[in-house]
Enzyme design. Structure first.
Site, PDB file in Angstrom:
ATOM      1  N   ARG A 175      -5.067   9.084 -73.724  1.00  0.00           N
ATOM      2  CA  ARG A 175      -5.694   9.049 -72.395  1.00  0.00           C
ATOM      3  C   ARG A 175      -6.670   7.877 -72.283  1.00  0.00           C
ATOM      4  O   ARG A 175      -6.426   6.904 -71.566  1.00  0.00           O
ATOM      5  CB  ARG A 175      -6.406  10.384 -72.138  1.00  0.00           C
ATOM      6  N   ASP A 176      -7.761   7.929 -73.024  1.00  0.00           N
ATOM      7  CA  ASP A 176      -8.790   6.895 -72.877  1.00  0.00           C
ATOM      8  C   ASP A 176      -8.267   5.553 -73.377  1.00  0.00           C
ATOM      9  O   ASP A 176      -8.631   4.492 -72.871  1.00  0.00           O
ATOM     10  CB  ASP A 176     -10.042   7.305 -73.671  1.00  0.00           C
TER      11      ASP A 176
ATOM     12  N   HIS B 290     -18.896  11.486 -77.472  1.00  0.00           N
ATOM     13  CA  HIS B 290     -17.787  10.570 -77.149  1.00  0.00           C
ATOM     14  C   HIS B 290     -18.361   9.153 -77.178  1.00  0.00           C
ATOM     15  O   HIS B 290     -19.001   8.713 -76.218  1.00  0.00           O
ATOM     16  CB  HIS B 290     -17.252  10.957 -75.759  1.00  0.00           C
TER      17      HIS B 290
ATOM     18  N   HIS C 190     -18.337   4.945 -77.792  1.00  0.00           N
ATOM     19  CA  HIS C 190     -17.580   3.686 -77.791  1.00  0.00           C
ATOM     20  C   HIS C 190     -18.303   2.745 -78.760  1.00  0.00           C
ATOM     21  O   HIS C 190     -19.518   2.847 -78.949  1.00  0.00           O
ATOM     22  CB  HIS C 190     -17.511   3.112 -76.375  1.00  0.00           C
TER      23      HIS C 190
ATOM     24  N   CYS D 155     -13.104   2.691 -70.455  1.00  0.00           N
ATOM     25  CA  CYS D 155     -12.857   3.142 -69.086  1.00  0.00           C
ATOM     26  C   CYS D 155     -12.672   1.938 -68.169  1.00  0.00           C
ATOM     27  O   CYS D 155     -13.514   1.040 -68.147  1.00  0.00           O
ATOM     28  CB  CYS D 155     -14.038   3.980 -68.602  1.00  0.00           C
TER      29      CYS D 155
ATOM     30  N   ASN E 287     -13.030   2.978 -77.772  1.00  0.00           N
ATOM     31  CA  ASN E 287     -13.643   4.191 -78.349  1.00  0.00           C
ATOM     32  C   ASN E 287     -13.862   3.995 -79.843  1.00  0.00           C
ATOM     33  O   ASN E 287     -13.207   3.164 -80.466  1.00  0.00           O
ATOM     34  CB  ASN E 287     -12.678   5.375 -78.174  1.00  0.00           C
TER      35      ASN E 287
HETATM   36  P1  HMG Z   1     -10.595   9.294 -53.470  1.00  0.00           P
HETATM   37  O1  HMG Z   1      -9.779   8.092 -53.060  1.00  0.00           O
HETATM   38  O2  HMG Z   1     -12.012   9.369 -53.011  1.00  0.00           O
HETATM   39  O3  HMG Z   1      -9.872  10.679 -53.152  1.00  0.00           O
HETATM   40  O4  HMG Z   1     -10.533   9.387 -55.047  1.00  0.00           O
HETATM   41  P2  HMG Z   1      -9.227  11.306 -51.912  1.00  0.00           P
HETATM   42  O5  HMG Z   1      -9.437  12.795 -52.044  1.00  0.00           O
HETATM   43  O6  HMG Z   1      -9.656  10.616 -50.648  1.00  0.00           O
HETATM   44  O7  HMG Z   1      -7.674  11.022 -52.146  1.00  0.00           O
HETATM   45  C1  HMG Z   1      -7.118   9.729 -52.087  1.00  0.00           C
HETATM   46  C2  HMG Z   1      -5.662   9.790 -52.514  1.00  0.00           C
HETATM   47  O8  HMG Z   1      -5.567  10.201 -53.872  1.00  0.00           O
HETATM   48  C3  HMG Z   1      -4.852  10.828 -51.717  1.00  0.00           C
HETATM   49  O9  HMG Z   1      -3.515  10.371 -51.686  1.00  0.00           O
HETATM   50  C4  HMG Z   1      -4.907  12.055 -52.598  1.00  0.00           C
HETATM   51  O10 HMG Z   1      -3.845  12.934 -52.395  1.00  0.00           O
HETATM   52  C5  HMG Z   1      -4.819  11.430 -53.978  1.00  0.00           C
HETATM   53  P3  HMG Z   1      -2.950   9.627 -50.366  1.00  0.00           P
HETATM   54  O11 HMG Z   1      -3.096  10.643 -49.266  1.00  0.00           O
HETATM   55  O12 HMG Z   1      -3.816   8.412 -50.154  1.00  0.00           O
HETATM   56  O13 HMG Z   1      -1.538   9.308 -50.754  1.00  0.00           O
HETATM   57  N1  HMG Z   1      -5.412  12.261 -55.017  1.00  0.00           N
HETATM   58  C6  HMG Z   1      -4.789  12.605 -56.155  1.00  0.00           C
HETATM   59  N2  HMG Z   1      -3.567  12.328 -56.624  1.00  0.00           N
HETATM   60  C7  HMG Z   1      -3.234  12.850 -57.828  1.00  0.00           C
HETATM   61  N3  HMG Z   1      -4.076  13.619 -58.582  1.00  0.00           N
HETATM   62  C8  HMG Z   1      -5.310  13.908 -58.130  1.00  0.00           C
HETATM   63  C9  HMG Z   1      -5.702  13.379 -56.874  1.00  0.00           C
HETATM   64  N4  HMG Z   1      -6.837  13.480 -56.157  1.00  0.00           N
HETATM   65  C10 HMG Z   1      -6.654  12.785 -55.015  1.00  0.00           C
HETATM   66  N5  HMG Z   1      -6.124  14.657 -58.886  1.00  0.00           N
HETATM   67  C11 HMG Z   1     -10.577  10.574 -57.135  1.00  0.00           C
HETATM   68  C12 HMG Z   1     -11.219  10.408 -55.763  1.00  0.00           C
HETATM   69  C13 HMG Z   1     -11.516  11.403 -57.985  1.00  0.00           C
HETATM   70  C14 HMG Z   1      -9.247  11.275 -56.970  1.00  0.00           C
HETATM   71  C15 HMG Z   1     -10.363   9.174 -57.735  1.00  0.00           C
HETATM   72  O14 HMG Z   1     -11.598   8.510 -57.740  1.00  0.00           O
HETATM   73  C16 HMG Z   1      -9.838   9.213 -59.141  1.00  0.00           C
HETATM   74  O15 HMG Z   1      -8.718   9.607 -59.380  1.00  0.00           O
HETATM   75  N6  HMG Z   1     -10.657   8.759 -60.113  1.00  0.00           N
HETATM   76  C17 HMG Z   1     -10.284   8.796 -61.499  1.00  0.00           C
HETATM   77  C18 HMG Z   1     -10.863   7.631 -62.239  1.00  0.00           C
HETATM   78  C19 HMG Z   1     -10.550   7.793 -63.702  1.00  0.00           C
HETATM   79  O16 HMG Z   1      -9.592   8.444 -64.102  1.00  0.00           O
HETATM   80  N7  HMG Z   1     -11.388   7.176 -64.540  1.00  0.00           N
HETATM   81  C20 HMG Z   1     -11.242   7.233 -65.957  1.00  0.00           C
HETATM   82  C21 HMG Z   1     -11.565   8.569 -66.542  1.00  0.00           C
HETATM   83  S1  HMG Z   1     -13.304   8.851 -66.819  1.00  0.00           S
HETATM   84  C22 HMG Z   1     -13.655   7.984 -68.277  1.00  0.00           C
HETATM   85  O17 HMG Z   1     -12.847   7.263 -68.753  1.00  0.00           O
HETATM   86  C23 HMG Z   1     -14.951   8.263 -68.979  1.00  0.00           C
HETATM   87  C24 HMG Z   1     -14.769   9.156 -70.209  1.00  0.00           C
HETATM   88  O18 HMG Z   1     -13.894   8.547 -71.157  1.00  0.00           O
HETATM   89  C25 HMG Z   1     -16.123   9.419 -70.880  1.00  0.00           C
HETATM   90  C26 HMG Z   1     -16.921   8.135 -71.157  1.00  0.00           C
HETATM   91  O19 HMG Z   1     -16.459   7.266 -71.896  1.00  0.00           O
HETATM   92  O20 HMG Z   1     -17.999   8.062 -70.578  1.00  0.00           O
HETATM   93  C27 HMG Z   1     -14.152  10.515 -69.828  1.00  0.00           C
HETATM   94 MG    MG Z   2     -14.451   6.999 -72.718  1.00  0.00          MG
END
Ligand code: HMG
Ligand code: MG
Length: 310
Positions: free
Chosen positions: A14-15, A228, A230, A261, A274
């Site tokens: 994933r990450d 977690h 990095h 990320c 990571n």
């Molecule tokens: P948004 O654009 O504000 O959401 O995104 P929305 O509700 O307006 O929806 C926009 C579109 O996305 C719509 O589709 C929804 O249906 C779709 P459209 O009508 O335009 O075709 N949608 C989805 N599709 C599939 N699965 C879903 C979903 N939700 C909405 N669950 C949202 C808000 C949260 C969805 C967006 O910002 C997002 O997906 N963000 C994810 C970013 C991400 O994955 N980042 C990396 C993970 S975090 C990380 O890495 C940190 C970590 O490792 C810890 C660390 O290191 O600190 C965990």
């Molecule tokens: Mg991370």
């Protein structure tokens, strides 16, 4: 109460892959998960059910899980990130299909929500304020538990945010308290940009442990606090050693040190990887604590993982 041994979650699939420019095909990801689960880790963070527009690299999450269903190991948990109820629905659908098609009781064991200790990163990563992310989780966490899924809650930027600068331990602990109130089983502290030193991570851990009734483990000896890290500046191993001294018994790492990320990258500068599972294992060994990692299998998984990135 027996002190728990170390729990390791490998987040490479994933990450590790979410930040890659290239889209890795599903069979290759499936192979990575299989190699990683053979290293002796307790959990594999397989993918994310997030918007495909935001993270196209992981848009095959459901298909990837379906390839894993026929050979789900008994001793390894599978988890996936879910930012909202739409993501949870997708995870539940995967589990339903695995039950119908392969008789697997639960393919995805845990779902992980994610927010941040800093507003800048919350907005950049989830298009929402911290408060808005918590509102999304309020119905999600109890629903996940109704389906007997464990719930992890990530807090990013626990030391520093690429957009807002330094983050105070109290800020982190305040968000942790809110997530615990919502019912999260586990708090995962993300040093998203690898800014932590042993002293700064200690301050955060102590503040959060304070909100966990003074312990990083629950009444059953299971870890409720995960770290977690990095490894941007090569401090992650030393941070693990300090965390072990403080009672933390659960860590994330990634085979081959893949990761970063995409929404933590700034001004064209790619977010760092990571902590490598090998670095984590060395730190655990330096602390004289037993672990379950098979080094030969880890080398195999790490070499494969590194071969995937450009
Ligand atoms: P948004 O654009 O504000 O959401 O995104 P929305 O509700 O307006 O929806 C926009 C579109 O996305 C719509 O589709 C929804 O249906 C779709 P459209 O009508 O335009 O075709 N949608 C989805 N599709 C599939 N699965 C879903 C979903 N939700 C909405 N669950 C949202 C808000 C949260 C969805 C967006 O910002 C997002 O997906 N963000 C994810 C970013 C991400 O994955 N980042 C990396 C993970 S975090 C990380 O890495 C940190 C970590 O490792 C810890 C660390 O290191 O600190 C965990
Ligand atoms: Mg991370």
């Amino acid at each position: 109460m027996t002190p728990p041994t170390i729990r390791i979650t490998d987040v490479a699939p994933r990450d590790g892959l979410q930040a890659e420019h290239a889209i890795i095909d599903t069979p290759t990801k499936s192979k990575l998960v299989t190699l990683v689960q053979e290293t002796g880790v307790d959990e594999v963070e397989v993918s994310s059910f997030v918007s495909p527009k935001w993270v196209p690299q992981l848009s095959d999450a459901a298909h990837l899980f379906s390839t894993l269903a026929p050979a789900k190991p008994d001793n390894v948990l599978y988890s996936a990130l879910v930012p909202n109820e739409k993501g949870l629905d997708a995870a539940l659908t995967v589990n339903r299909s695995a039950r119908q098609d392969h008789g697997v009781e639960r393919l995805i064991d845990k779902v992980s929500v994610f927010t941040s200790a800093s507003e800048g990163f919350a907005l950049k990563n989830t298009n929402a304020t911290i408060e808005e992310t918590l509102k999304r989780f309020a119905p999600l966490i109890p629903r996940a538990k109704e389906h007997r899924l464990r719930t992890r809650a990530y807090i990013s930027c626990v030391v520093r945010c690429p957009f807002d600068g330094d983050v105070s331990p109290v800020q982190v602990a305040d968000v942790a308290s809110r997530l615990l109130e919502l019912g999260a089983d586990e708090i995962d502290l993300g040093d998203t940009i690898g800014a932590a030193t042993p002293d700064t991570i200690e301050a955060v851990i102590l503040e959060v442990i304070d909100r966990l009734d003074g312990r990083a483990t629950n009444d059953f000896g299971d870890p409720t606090l995960t770290l977690h890290l990095h490894d941007t500046f090569g401090n992650a191993g030393a941070c693990v050693e300090r965390a072990l001294e403080l009672g933390v018994r659960s860590f994330d790492s990634s085979a081959g040190g893949l990761g970063g990320c995409p929404y933590a990258s700034k001004d064209g500068q790619r977010a760092p990887g990571n902590i490598a599972t090998s670095t984590l294992v060395h730190a655990i060994e330096r602390a004289g604590i037993p672990h379950s990692i098979d080094i030969e299998q880890l080398n195999r998984a790490s070499t494969f993982a590194q071969g995937l990135i450009g």
